[in-house]
Design a protein around this motif. Structure first.
Motif, PDB file in Angstrom:
ATOM      1  N   LEU A 119       0.835  -1.194   0.000  1.00  0.00           N
ATOM      2  CA  LEU A 119       0.000   0.000   0.000  1.00  0.00           C
ATOM      3  C   LEU A 119       0.871   1.245   0.000  1.00  0.00           C
ATOM      4  O   LEU A 119       0.532   2.261  -0.598  1.00  0.00           O
ATOM      5  CB  LEU A 119      -0.915   0.006   1.221  1.00  0.00           C
ATOM      6  CG  LEU A 119      -2.096  -0.974   1.170  1.00  0.00           C
ATOM      7  CD1 LEU A 119      -2.834  -0.972   2.496  1.00  0.00           C
ATOM      8  CD2 LEU A 119      -3.039  -0.618   0.039  1.00  0.00           C
ATOM      9  N   ASN A 120       1.974   1.180   0.697  1.00  0.00           N
ATOM     10  CA  ASN A 120       2.999   2.221   0.685  1.00  0.00           C
ATOM     11  C   ASN A 120       4.290   1.565   1.147  1.00  0.00           C
ATOM     12  O   ASN A 120       4.350   0.338   1.296  1.00  0.00           O
ATOM     13  CB  ASN A 120       2.593   3.425   1.558  1.00  0.00           C
ATOM     14  CG  ASN A 120       2.232   3.030   2.977  1.00  0.00           C
ATOM     15  OD1 ASN A 120       3.033   2.401   3.684  1.00  0.00           O
ATOM     16  ND2 ASN A 120       1.012   3.388   3.428  1.00  0.00           N
ATOM     17  N   GLU A 121       5.326   2.338   1.366  1.00  0.00           N
ATOM     18  CA  GLU A 121       6.627   1.737   1.684  1.00  0.00           C
ATOM     19  C   GLU A 121       6.658   1.036   3.032  1.00  0.00           C
ATOM     20  O   GLU A 121       7.545   0.221   3.296  1.00  0.00           O
ATOM     21  CB  GLU A 121       7.718   2.810   1.633  1.00  0.00           C
ATOM     22  CG  GLU A 121       7.553   3.921   2.647  1.00  0.00           C
ATOM     23  CD  GLU A 121       8.650   4.970   2.553  1.00  0.00           C
ATOM     24  OE1 GLU A 121       8.715   5.829   3.451  1.00  0.00           O
ATOM     25  OE2 GLU A 121       9.436   4.919   1.589  1.00  0.00           O
ATOM     26  N   ASN A 122       5.661   1.305   3.883  1.00  0.00           N
ATOM     27  CA  ASN A 122       5.659   0.711   5.221  1.00  0.00           C
ATOM     28  C   ASN A 122       4.525  -0.281   5.466  1.00  0.00           C
ATOM     29  O   ASN A 122       4.499  -0.941   6.505  1.00  0.00           O
ATOM     30  CB  ASN A 122       5.564   1.818   6.281  1.00  0.00           C
ATOM     31  CG  ASN A 122       6.773   2.738   6.261  1.00  0.00           C
ATOM     32  OD1 ASN A 122       7.904   2.285   6.170  1.00  0.00           O
ATOM     33  ND2 ASN A 122       6.513   4.044   6.327  1.00  0.00           N
ATOM     34  N   VAL A 123       3.581  -0.371   4.546  1.00  0.00           N
ATOM     35  CA  VAL A 123       2.389  -1.179   4.768  1.00  0.00           C
ATOM     36  C   VAL A 123       2.164  -2.119   3.583  1.00  0.00           C
ATOM     37  O   VAL A 123       2.236  -1.696   2.420  1.00  0.00           O
ATOM     38  CB  VAL A 123       1.142  -0.290   4.967  1.00  0.00           C
ATOM     39  CG1 VAL A 123      -0.101  -1.154   5.201  1.00  0.00           C
ATOM     40  CG2 VAL A 123       1.341   0.661   6.151  1.00  0.00           C
ATOM     41  N   THR A 124       1.906  -3.391   3.878  1.00  0.00           N
ATOM     42  CA  THR A 124       1.655  -4.385   2.839  1.00  0.00           C
ATOM     43  C   THR A 124       0.254  -4.969   2.997  1.00  0.00           C
ATOM     44  O   THR A 124      -0.389  -4.819   4.030  1.00  0.00           O
ATOM     45  CB  THR A 124       2.681  -5.527   2.910  1.00  0.00           C
ATOM     46  OG1 THR A 124       2.553  -6.198   4.179  1.00  0.00           O
ATOM     47  CG2 THR A 124       4.099  -5.010   2.745  1.00  0.00           C
ATOM     48  N   THR A 131      -5.397  -9.326   4.755  1.00  0.00           N
ATOM     49  CA  THR A 131      -4.575  -8.977   5.910  1.00  0.00           C
ATOM     50  C   THR A 131      -3.722  -7.765   5.587  1.00  0.00           C
ATOM     51  O   THR A 131      -3.028  -7.744   4.557  1.00  0.00           O
ATOM     52  CB  THR A 131      -3.677 -10.157   6.322  1.00  0.00           C
ATOM     53  OG1 THR A 131      -4.488 -11.306   6.595  1.00  0.00           O
ATOM     54  CG2 THR A 131      -2.869  -9.808   7.566  1.00  0.00           C
ATOM     55  N   ILE A 132      -3.772  -6.765   6.462  1.00  0.00           N
ATOM     56  CA  ILE A 132      -2.963  -5.554   6.323  1.00  0.00           C
ATOM     57  C   ILE A 132      -1.875  -5.593   7.386  1.00  0.00           C
ATOM     58  O   ILE A 132      -2.171  -5.738   8.581  1.00  0.00           O
ATOM     59  CB  ILE A 132      -3.804  -4.280   6.483  1.00  0.00           C
ATOM     60  CG1 ILE A 132      -5.041  -4.332   5.579  1.00  0.00           C
ATOM     61  CG2 ILE A 132      -2.957  -3.051   6.196  1.00  0.00           C
ATOM     62  CD1 ILE A 132      -4.757  -4.363   4.109  1.00  0.00           C
ATOM     63  N   SER A 133      -0.607  -5.452   6.982  1.00  0.00           N
ATOM     64  CA  SER A 133       0.518  -5.551   7.914  1.00  0.00           C
ATOM     65  C   SER A 133       1.453  -4.365   7.733  1.00  0.00           C
ATOM     66  O   SER A 133       1.487  -3.743   6.669  1.00  0.00           O
ATOM     67  CB  SER A 133       1.291  -6.851   7.671  1.00  0.00           C
ATOM     68  OG  SER A 133       0.447  -7.972   7.701  1.00  0.00           O
ATOM     69  N   GLY A 134       2.225  -4.080   8.763  1.00  0.00           N
ATOM     70  CA  GLY A 134       3.240  -3.049   8.657  1.00  0.00           C
ATOM     71  C   GLY A 134       3.206  -2.071   9.810  1.00  0.00           C
ATOM     72  O   GLY A 134       2.646  -2.353  10.879  1.00  0.00           O
ATOM     73  N   GLU A 135       3.808  -0.910   9.586  1.00  0.00           N
ATOM     74  CA  GLU A 135       3.911   0.126  10.602  1.00  0.00           C
ATOM     75  C   GLU A 135       3.389   1.442  10.053  1.00  0.00           C
ATOM     76  O   GLU A 135       3.664   1.803   8.912  1.00  0.00           O
ATOM     77  CB  GLU A 135       5.384   0.313  11.027  1.00  0.00           C
ATOM     78  CG  GLU A 135       6.050  -0.926  11.591  1.00  0.00           C
ATOM     79  CD  GLU A 135       5.541  -1.276  12.978  1.00  0.00           C
ATOM     80  OE1 GLU A 135       5.059  -0.360  13.671  1.00  0.00           O
ATOM     81  OE2 GLU A 135       5.627  -2.455  13.363  1.00  0.00           O
ATOM     82  N   ILE A 180      -0.378  -0.809  12.686  1.00  0.00           N
ATOM     83  CA  ILE A 180      -1.131   0.167  11.894  1.00  0.00           C
ATOM     84  C   ILE A 180      -1.798   1.157  12.842  1.00  0.00           C
ATOM     85  O   ILE A 180      -2.492   0.773  13.797  1.00  0.00           O
ATOM     86  CB  ILE A 180      -2.198  -0.528  11.022  1.00  0.00           C
ATOM     87  CG1 ILE A 180      -1.536  -1.539  10.089  1.00  0.00           C
ATOM     88  CG2 ILE A 180      -2.995   0.505  10.241  1.00  0.00           C
ATOM     89  CD1 ILE A 180      -0.520  -0.953   9.136  1.00  0.00           C
ATOM     90  N   THR A 181      -1.617   2.465  12.570  1.00  0.00           N
ATOM     91  CA  THR A 181      -2.152   3.507  13.447  1.00  0.00           C
ATOM     92  C   THR A 181      -3.332   4.254  12.833  1.00  0.00           C
ATOM     93  O   THR A 181      -4.105   4.897  13.558  1.00  0.00           O
ATOM     94  CB  THR A 181      -1.057   4.530  13.785  1.00  0.00           C
ATOM     95  OG1 THR A 181      -0.553   5.106  12.561  1.00  0.00           O
ATOM     96  CG2 THR A 181       0.099   3.862  14.531  1.00  0.00           C
ATOM     97  N   TYR A 182      -3.480   4.186  11.515  1.00  0.00           N
ATOM     98  CA  TYR A 182      -4.530   4.964  10.845  1.00  0.00           C
ATOM     99  C   TYR A 182      -5.025   4.178   9.639  1.00  0.00           C
ATOM    100  O   TYR A 182      -4.229   3.675   8.837  1.00  0.00           O
ATOM    101  CB  TYR A 182      -3.968   6.314  10.400  1.00  0.00           C
ATOM    102  CG  TYR A 182      -4.877   7.141   9.505  1.00  0.00           C
ATOM    103  CD1 TYR A 182      -5.994   7.778  10.028  1.00  0.00           C
ATOM    104  CD2 TYR A 182      -4.599   7.297   8.148  1.00  0.00           C
ATOM    105  CE1 TYR A 182      -6.831   8.545   9.219  1.00  0.00           C
ATOM    106  CE2 TYR A 182      -5.427   8.064   7.336  1.00  0.00           C
ATOM    107  CZ  TYR A 182      -6.537   8.683   7.867  1.00  0.00           C
ATOM    108  OH  TYR A 182      -7.353   9.444   7.059  1.00  0.00           O
TER     109      TYR A 182
END
Length: 371
Positions: free
Chosen positions: A218-223, A233-237, A267-269
């Motif tokens: 989805l972006n450089e920090n989220v897959t 499943t959404i993963s990352g920071e 995930i914060t947002y």
């Protein structure tokens, strides 16, 4: 008696390989079927009709209406006997009752300079349908719905998109292909298949791979990863970015296959429109790192009935769960501070709602039209 006295067609020109589809004809010399492009020339037909009462009107297309009555022109050509080719003019016939005319149709030069196609990945047994061929069932993939393309025109224009075709300057352009799917050769997970894609006079090979799990960034920090059983499943920071519509969701072609969403810790947002209008989504699990659910993030998920709200959530934004009509019970986490405009509006099955003591602001119509 037909009210039509005469029909005068206007000359028509069609860029090579547009406004039609790939077909085949019987070649007497080779005694075999040969691929050809069949032009639907009547779709761009324009003509003038003179009626017996002296009135003259202009129309486009095969059908027209006059004095409350609908009329359909009969259209015939010889494309299956002699395929149409670039640089030549042909004279198909249009007729209505005893009135007929020939239409000059010229096949002009292709306006396309080149095309760039990307490989396609398809999640197993999705984006397609089961087909029974001679008593043998197999899953036929509609892989072309996921085909990413960029088309470069000779005039410098560029068209990009996803799918099996596009419109440009009032003309319909469709990619043509024949793939190897059939009952004796079903496409299976873990394998790649080569398909030649043609448009106008250009042919480009691509690969189509059937996978057990679709995944991407989805972006450089989220897959994200979508499994064959419908779990996204959404993963990352950090944050999931805002979207401007469901068409921007990378899993958009598979929205109707998604049954469950799991957002993992980190995930914060959850951005605007992230899971908007997922028609078969029933369950959502949110992590204890999540702070804000963005505008319309889960809106119009009509089958969503089970949402686990973590205690870390502080803000539920405008329309976040609007029109989630199967959502009957909502228990918000212990740290929610604000609920936005129409956040839960039109959740018509809601019968139970638990709010925390930390809540400071409930916006206008936050629970409008709930039971």
């Amino acid at each position: 008696e037909s009210p039509v006295a005469s029909i005068v067609p206007n000359p028509s020109s069609i860029p090579m390989g547009t406004n039609g589809y790939l077909s085949s004809y019987w070649n007497e010399e080779t005694q075999s079927y040969v691929d050809m492009f069949y032009y639907r020339w009547w779709e761009t037909l324009s003509y003038t009709v003179t009626f017996r009462n002296g009135e003259t009107l202009s129309f486009t297309g095969q059908n027209f209406s006059y004095d409350g009555v609908s009329y359909a022109l009969s259209c015939s050509d010889t494309q299956y006997v002699s395929p149409w080719t670039e640089g030549n003019t042909y004279y198909p016939t249009i007729s209505l009752g005893s009135v007929s005319a020939q239409v000059p149709v010229t096949i002009t030069e292709s306006p396309i300079e080149s095309i760039v196609l990307q490989p396609v990945q398809i999640l197993k047994e999705s984006n397609g349908s089961w087909v029974n061929e001679g008593g043998q069932p197999y899953f036929q993939y509609y892989w072309w719905n996921n085909l990413p393309f960029t088309v470069f025109f000779k005039n410098g224009d560029t068209v990009s998109g996803t799918g099996g075709g596009f419109w440009y300057n009032g003309q319909s352009y469709n990619f043509q292909w024949r793939d190897s799917q059939h009952a004796g050769n079903p496409w299976t997970p873990g394998n790649s298949y080569s398909v030649n894609i043609s448009i106008c006079d250009i042919t480009v090979p691509i690969s189509v791979t059937i996978v057990d799990v679709l995944q991407g960034h989805l972006n450089e920090n989220v897959t994200w990863a979508l499994s064959g059983d419908g779990v996204l499943t959404i993963s990352g920071e950090g944050e999931i970015q805002d979207f401007n519509g469901s068409h921007e969701q990378p899993w958009d072609p598979y929205r109707s296959s998604i049954r469950q969403v799991v957002v993992e810790p980190g995930i914060t947002y959850i951005g605007r429109w992230t899971f908007y209008s997922h028609p078969c989504l029933t369950s959502v699990t949110l992590p204890d790192t999540l702070v804000t659910i963005g505008d319309s993030a889960f809106a119009h998920c009509g089958m969503l009935s089970d949402v686990t709200f973590s205690d870390s959530i502080a803000h539920i934004s405008d329309g976040a769960f609007r029109s989630c009509t199967a959502l009957s019970s909502v228990t918000l986490g212990s740290n929610v501070v604000s609920i936005g405009y129409e956040a839960f509006a039109f959740c018509t099955e809601m019968t139970q709602l638990t709010l925390p003591a930390t809540l400071q602001n409930i916006s206008y119509r936050a629970f409008a039209s709930c039971t």
